[in-house]
Motif scaffolding. Structure first.
Motif, PDB file in Angstrom:
ATOM      1  N   LEU A   1       0.878  -1.333  -0.173  1.00 43.53           N
ATOM      2  CA  LEU A   1      -0.124   0.056  -0.022  1.00 43.53           C
ATOM      3  C   LEU A   1       0.866   1.269   0.063  1.00 43.53           C
ATOM      4  O   LEU A   1       1.748   1.569   1.013  1.00 43.53           O
ATOM      5  N   ARG A   2       0.571   2.262  -0.852  1.00 45.08           N
ATOM      6  CA  ARG A   2       1.555   3.344  -1.093  1.00 45.08           C
ATOM      7  C   ARG A   2       0.548   4.383  -1.371  1.00 45.08           C
ATOM      8  O   ARG A   2       0.129   4.525  -2.349  1.00 45.08           O
ATOM      9  N   LEU A   3       0.316   5.446  -0.448  1.00 45.79           N
ATOM     10  CA  LEU A   3      -0.841   6.530  -0.551  1.00 45.79           C
ATOM     11  C   LEU A   3      -0.005   7.810  -0.564  1.00 45.79           C
ATOM     12  O   LEU A   3       0.845   8.136   0.296  1.00 45.79           O
ATOM     13  N   THR A   4      -0.266   8.533  -1.655  1.00 46.74           N
ATOM     14  CA  THR A   4       0.315  10.006  -1.630  1.00 46.74           C
ATOM     15  C   THR A   4      -0.986  10.933  -1.684  1.00 46.74           C
ATOM     16  O   THR A   4      -1.771  10.936  -2.618  1.00 46.74           O
ATOM     17  N   ALA A   5      -0.917  11.966  -0.670  1.00 43.47           N
ATOM     18  CA  ALA A   5      -1.790  12.873  -0.693  1.00 43.47           C
ATOM     19  C   ALA A   5      -1.602  14.089  -1.643  1.00 43.47           C
ATOM     20  O   ALA A   5      -0.415  14.413  -2.102  1.00 43.47           O
ATOM     21  N   ARG A   6      -2.560  14.437  -2.186  1.00 43.71           N
ATOM     22  CA  ARG A   6      -2.493  15.691  -3.415  1.00 43.71           C
ATOM     23  C   ARG A   6      -2.543  16.780  -2.650  1.00 43.71           C
ATOM     24  O   ARG A   6      -2.522  16.931  -1.546  1.00 43.71           O
ATOM     25  N   ASP A   7      -2.874  17.972  -3.356  1.00 39.27           N
ATOM     26  CA  ASP A   7      -2.754  19.422  -3.202  1.00 39.27           C
ATOM     27  C   ASP A   7      -3.714  19.726  -1.782  1.00 39.27           C
ATOM     28  O   ASP A   7      -3.379  20.293  -1.084  1.00 39.27           O
ATOM     29  N   ASP A   8      -4.899  19.182  -1.729  1.00 41.79           N
ATOM     30  CA  ASP A   8      -5.872  19.419  -0.579  1.00 41.79           C
ATOM     31  C   ASP A   8      -5.659  18.438   0.535  1.00 41.79           C
ATOM     32  O   ASP A   8      -6.513  18.589   1.423  1.00 41.79           O
ATOM     33  N   GLY A   9      -4.463  17.598   0.559  1.00 38.25           N
ATOM     34  CA  GLY A   9      -4.339  16.760   1.894  1.00 38.25           C
ATOM     35  C   GLY A   9      -5.364  15.587   1.587  1.00 38.25           C
ATOM     36  O   GLY A   9      -6.103  15.514   0.666  1.00 38.25           O
ATOM     37  N   ALA A  10      -5.541  14.603   2.658  1.00 39.68           N
ATOM     38  CA  ALA A  10      -6.563  13.821   2.572  1.00 39.68           C
ATOM     39  C   ALA A  10      -6.806  13.149   4.142  1.00 39.68           C
ATOM     40  O   ALA A  10      -5.995  13.020   4.968  1.00 39.68           O
ATOM     41  N   ALA A  11      -7.853  12.883   4.217  1.00 40.67           N
ATOM     42  CA  ALA A  11      -8.244  12.023   5.520  1.00 40.67           C
ATOM     43  C   ALA A  11      -9.187  10.793   5.291  1.00 40.67           C
ATOM     44  O   ALA A  11     -10.019  10.876   4.293  1.00 40.67           O
ATOM     45  N   PHE A  12      -8.789   9.884   5.827  1.00 43.25           N
ATOM     46  CA  PHE A  12      -9.376   8.543   5.777  1.00 43.25           C
ATOM     47  C   PHE A  12      -9.380   7.625   6.995  1.00 43.25           C
ATOM     48  O   PHE A  12      -8.754   7.555   7.784  1.00 43.25           O
ATOM     49  N   TRP A  13     -10.433   6.704   6.665  1.00 45.58           N
ATOM     50  CA  TRP A  13     -10.554   5.355   7.787  1.00 45.58           C
ATOM     51  C   TRP A  13      -9.724   4.365   7.050  1.00 45.58           C
ATOM     52  O   TRP A  13      -9.941   4.138   5.763  1.00 45.58           O
ATOM     53  N   ILE A  14      -9.051   3.476   7.883  1.00 45.22           N
ATOM     54  CA  ILE A  14      -8.411   2.341   7.432  1.00 45.22           C
ATOM     55  C   ILE A  14      -8.547   1.098   8.331  1.00 45.22           C
ATOM     56  O   ILE A  14      -8.343   1.522   9.569  1.00 45.22           O
ATOM     57  N   LYS A  15      -8.649   0.087   7.894  1.00 42.85           N
ATOM     58  CA  LYS A  15      -8.638  -1.502   8.539  1.00 42.85           C
ATOM     59  C   LYS A  15      -7.791  -2.321   7.946  1.00 42.85           C
ATOM     60  O   LYS A  15      -7.568  -2.522   6.745  1.00 42.85           O
ATOM     61  N   THR A  16      -6.855  -2.777   8.763  1.00 40.06           N
ATOM     62  CA  THR A  16      -5.857  -3.891   8.404  1.00 40.06           C
ATOM     63  C   THR A  16      -6.029  -5.023   9.070  1.00 40.06           C
ATOM     64  O   THR A  16      -6.493  -4.920  10.370  1.00 40.06           O
ATOM     65  N   GLY A  17      -5.536  -6.217   8.363  1.00 43.75           N
ATOM     66  CA  GLY A  17      -5.386  -7.716   9.090  1.00 43.75           C
ATOM     67  C   GLY A  17      -6.835  -8.471   9.145  1.00 43.75           C
ATOM     68  O   GLY A  17      -6.757  -9.524   9.371  1.00 43.75           O
ATOM     69  N   HIS A  18      -8.082  -7.911   8.521  1.00 43.52           N
ATOM     70  CA  HIS A  18      -9.161  -8.414   8.766  1.00 43.52           C
ATOM     71  C   HIS A  18      -9.754  -9.481   7.924  1.00 43.52           C
ATOM     72  O   HIS A  18     -10.483 -10.415   8.051  1.00 43.52           O
ATOM     73  N   LEU A  19      -9.135  -9.265   6.538  1.00 44.97           N
ATOM     74  CA  LEU A  19      -9.529 -10.285   5.396  1.00 44.97           C
ATOM     75  C   LEU A  19      -9.517 -11.771   5.743  1.00 44.97           C
ATOM     76  O   LEU A  19     -10.480 -12.518   5.407  1.00 44.97           O
ATOM     77  N   PRO A  20      -8.334 -12.597   6.315  1.00 45.61           N
ATOM     78  CA  PRO A  20      -8.463 -13.950   6.352  1.00 45.61           C
ATOM     79  C   PRO A  20      -9.909 -14.249   7.481  1.00 45.61           C
ATOM     80  O   PRO A  20      -9.892 -15.498   7.273  1.00 45.61           O
ATOM     81  N   PHE A  21     -10.558 -13.618   8.148  1.00 44.79           N
ATOM     82  CA  PHE A  21     -11.479 -13.714   8.840  1.00 44.79           C
ATOM     83  C   PHE A  21     -12.931 -13.745   8.158  1.00 44.79           C
ATOM     84  O   PHE A  21     -14.051 -13.842   8.747  1.00 44.79           O
ATOM     85  N   ALA A  22     -12.823 -13.192   6.854  1.00 45.53           N
ATOM     86  CA  ALA A  22     -14.021 -12.939   6.082  1.00 45.53           C
ATOM     87  C   ALA A  22     -14.815 -14.323   5.733  1.00 45.53           C
ATOM     88  O   ALA A  22     -14.480 -15.277   5.116  1.00 45.53           O
ATOM     89  N   THR A  23     -15.938 -14.594   6.563  1.00 48.41           N
ATOM     90  CA  THR A  23     -17.124 -15.574   6.028  1.00 48.41           C
ATOM     91  C   THR A  23     -18.322 -15.337   6.075  1.00 48.41           C
ATOM     92  O   THR A  23     -18.711 -14.104   6.542  1.00 48.41           O
ATOM     93  N   ALA A  24     -19.216 -16.291   5.738  1.00 44.37           N
ATOM     94  CA  ALA A  24     -20.519 -15.693   5.652  1.00 44.37           C
ATOM     95  C   ALA A  24     -21.185 -15.862   7.107  1.00 44.37           C
ATOM     96  O   ALA A  24     -20.540 -16.348   8.169  1.00 44.37           O
TER      97      ALA A  24
END
Length: 222
Positions: free
Chosen positions: A196-219
C-alpha cells in the motif's frame, strides 16, 4: 448474494458514482460495496437515512461498526454526529434513525464472536503525529484487526504492506494509490500482503483504514 466477495482481488469503488438502492425499510437507502448473504449478510455499505426515517429495533448477532459521514445518527443511547466511529459488538441492540437525516459507512457481521467491547469515539480528537506530515489515531485494535483514522498533509506519503489485507474509506481530500485517484467516498480493498502506497494531493487527505481482517471474512452464522 455475493458482491465483491473474492478477497484475493484489489477492489476500488467510487461510491458517490453508484446509485442508491432502497433497503427493506422506507426512507433508508444504501450503496453496497461488498456482501456475502441476503438481508442477513457480511456486508460493507454506505447507508442513507432520509429525515425522520428509522430502522426497527434489532439485535446485532454478528456485530456492527460504522462511521457517521454526515448529519446526526440517533438511537436510544444518544446522538452520533459526523466524524463519530461506533462499535456495537455481538449481542448489542438498538433502534436507529435520524430525525434530520444522515449518511453512514457501516460494516455488519465482521466481529470476533467473543468481542463485547462497545464504544463510540470522535475520530478527530487526540490525533498523534506520525512521519512525513501524517497525523493518526488508532480507533480499535485486537488480534484480528487494527482500525485507524489518518490525516495526511499535501504531498505526504504513507507506505506499508499490511498483513491480512487493507480496507480504506476516503473521507475528505484526495490521494493517489497505484496510479488511481481516491477522493471523498472512494472505497479501496487490498488483498493480503499487497503493498500500500498512498500519496496525498494538493488538498491533503483524511481516511479510515482497517488492516488484518480479510482472513476472517466468512458468511454469517445463522
Amino acid at each position: 448474494m455475493e458482491l465483491n466477495a473474492d478477497f484475493t482481488k484489489r477492489i476500488l469503488i467510487h461510491s458517490n458514482d453508484i446509485p442508491w438502492k432502497p433497503s427493506p425499510m422506507p426512507g433508508v437507502d444504501r450503496r453496497m460495496l461488498d456482501r456475502i448473504g441476503e438481508e442477513v449478510a457480511r456486508a460493507t455499505s454506505i447507508v442513507r437515512y432520509t429525515p425522520g426515517s428509522k430502522f426497527s429495533a434489532h439485535t446485532h448477532d454478528g456485530g456492527e461498526e460504522f462511521i457517521v459521514l454526515d448529519g446526526v445518527f440517533q438511537d436510544e443511547h444518544g446522538d452520533y454526529p459526523a466524524g463519530t466511529y461506533v462499535r456495537n459488538p455481538p449481542t448489542t441492540s438498538h433502534t436507529p434513525g435520524a430525525a434530520n437525516g444522515c449518511t453512514i459507512f457501516v460494516k455488519l457481521w465482521q466481529f470476533d464472536p467473543d468481542d463485547r467491547t462497545q464504544f463510540r469515539i470522535d475520530m478527530e480528537s487526540g490525533l498523534e503525529p506520525g512521519p512525513d506530515g501524517i497525523m493518526l489515531k488508532t480507533l480499535h485494535k485486537d488480534t484480528r484487526e487494527v482500525v485507524r483514522f489518518v490525516r495526511m498533509a499535501a504531498g505526504s506519503t504513507l507506505a506499508e504492506t499490511p498483513q491480512g489485507g487493507a480496507e480504506i474509506l476516503m473521507l475528505s481530500g484526495d490521494m493517489l494509490e497505484d496510479g488511481d485517484r481516491l477522493r471523498a467516498g472512494s472505497w479501496l480493498r487490498l488483498p493480503e500482503a499487497a503493498p500500500l502506497r498512498l500519496t496525498a494531493r494538493d488538498d491533503g487527505a483524511a481516511f479510515w483504514i482497517k488492516t488484518g481482517h480479510l482472513p476472517f471474512a466468512t458468511a454469517p452464522r445463522v
